[in-house]
Design an enzyme around this catalytic site. Structure first.
Site, short mmCIF file in Angstrom:
data_model
loop_
_atom_site.label_atom_id
_atom_site.label_comp_id
_atom_site.label_asym_id
_atom_site.label_seq_id
_atom_site.Cartn_x
_atom_site.Cartn_y
_atom_site.Cartn_z
N ASN A 247 13.55 4.73 3.68
CA ASN A 247 12.71 3.67 4.28
C ASN A 247 11.58 4.33 5.04
O ASN A 247 11.75 5.43 5.58
CB ASN A 247 13.56 2.83 5.25
CG ASN A 247 12.77 1.72 5.91
OD1 ASN A 247 11.99 1.02 5.26
ND2 ASN A 247 12.94 1.55 7.21
N HIS B 232 9.17 3.52 8.36
CA HIS B 232 9.12 2.65 9.53
C HIS B 232 7.92 3.05 10.38
O HIS B 232 7.71 4.24 10.62
CB HIS B 232 10.41 2.77 10.34
CG HIS B 232 10.45 1.84 11.51
ND1 HIS B 232 10.64 0.48 11.36
CD2 HIS B 232 10.29 2.06 12.83
CE1 HIS B 232 10.60 -0.09 12.56
NE2 HIS B 232 10.39 0.84 13.46
N SER C 219 0.83 -1.22 0.00
CA SER C 219 0.00 0.00 0.00
C SER C 219 0.86 1.26 0.00
O SER C 219 0.48 2.27 -0.62
CB SER C 219 -0.98 -0.01 1.18
OG SER C 219 -0.32 0.17 2.41
N ASN C 220 2.00 1.23 0.66
CA ASN C 220 2.90 2.40 0.59
C ASN C 220 3.47 2.57 -0.81
O ASN C 220 3.61 3.70 -1.29
CB ASN C 220 4.03 2.26 1.62
CG ASN C 220 3.61 2.74 2.99
OD1 ASN C 220 3.42 3.93 3.22
ND2 ASN C 220 3.43 1.80 3.91
N GLN D 236 -1.49 7.57 7.81
CA GLN D 236 -0.49 8.65 7.83
C GLN D 236 0.74 8.29 7.00
O GLN D 236 1.35 9.16 6.37
CB GLN D 236 -0.08 8.97 9.27
CG GLN D 236 -1.22 9.48 10.12
CD GLN D 236 -1.93 10.66 9.48
OE1 GLN D 236 -1.30 11.59 9.02
NE2 GLN D 236 -3.26 10.59 9.44
#
Ligand code: GAR
Length: 198
Positions: free
Chosen positions: A109, A111, A13-14, A175
């Site tokens: 990245n 996280h 999804s990211n 978010q």
């Protein structure tokens, strides 16, 4: 435009939020050149292909514990795609220092915690166990140390009474999808000041 390779292990999804942010904005400084996975079953691969983005798979399993041999294959499609920047987006393999150094200053990245808190796994459960009232996500430059490296952006969410780790993960993920595209665009434009979303 800068060529962006995105590494995924799962649903992606990211990755979708990054790809769509680039494809929907003609003035975006980046273009997706590759979605690469260590997992042939990663849902992210079909989502990337549906968006017309090239995909590749390098399965880590035949390499066992030999991370360097895995990475020697993993790097090939990235180099073939002539990526300028590499985005880790739910890529769940630890990378060696040797691999990271090949992309020093051009690998990001995301996280799911407010780093430096909760490096590694199970970040949402750990935030709940600690009794935190704020949690969130971080985009950072990748350095050889896990979930370390200069922070480029953070987004916060509240922790609500009765939250489960899944509740928190879902709230943070919303978010993540705002933060990562915003940080990537700024990064490609050379901006390095930290973005704070709330
Ligand atoms: C995201 O929450 C990402 O922050 C996390 O995995 C999820 C991937 O979801 N990454 C890590 O935990 C990295 N250690 P996605 O595949 O839907 O983007």
């Amino acid at each position: 435009k800068k060529r962006v390779a995105i590494l995924v292990s799962g649903g992606g999804s990211n990755m979708v939020s990054l790809v769509d942010s680039m494809l929907k904005d003609a003035d975006h400084p980046g273009q997706p050149c590759l979605v690469l996975s260590n997992n042939a079953d990663a849902g992210g691969l079909t989502k990337a292909a549906a968006r017309g983005v090239s995909t590749a798979v390098v399965d880590h399993r035949p390499f066992g514990k030999d991370r360097e041999a895995f990475e020697a294959e993993l790097v090939k499609p990235i180099l073939e795609a002539r990526a300028d920047v590499v985005c880790l987006a739910g890529f769940m393999r630890v990378l060696t220092a040797g691999f990271v150094r090949q992309f020093e200053g051009r690998m990001l990245n995301i996280h799911p915690s407010l780093l430096p808190k909760y490096k590694g796994l199970h970040t949402h459960a750990r935030a709940l166990e600690a009794g935190d009232d704020r949690h969130g996500c971080t985009v950072h430059e990748v350095t050889p140390l896990l979930d370390d490296g200069p922070i480029l952006g953070q987004a916060e969410v509240p922790v609500n009474p009765g939250d489960t780790p899944d509740d928190l993960a879902a709230r943070v993920l919303v978010q993540e999808h705002r933060l990562y595209p915003a940080v990537l665009a700024r990064y490609l434009r050379g901006e390095r000041d930290v973005l704070h979303l709330s």
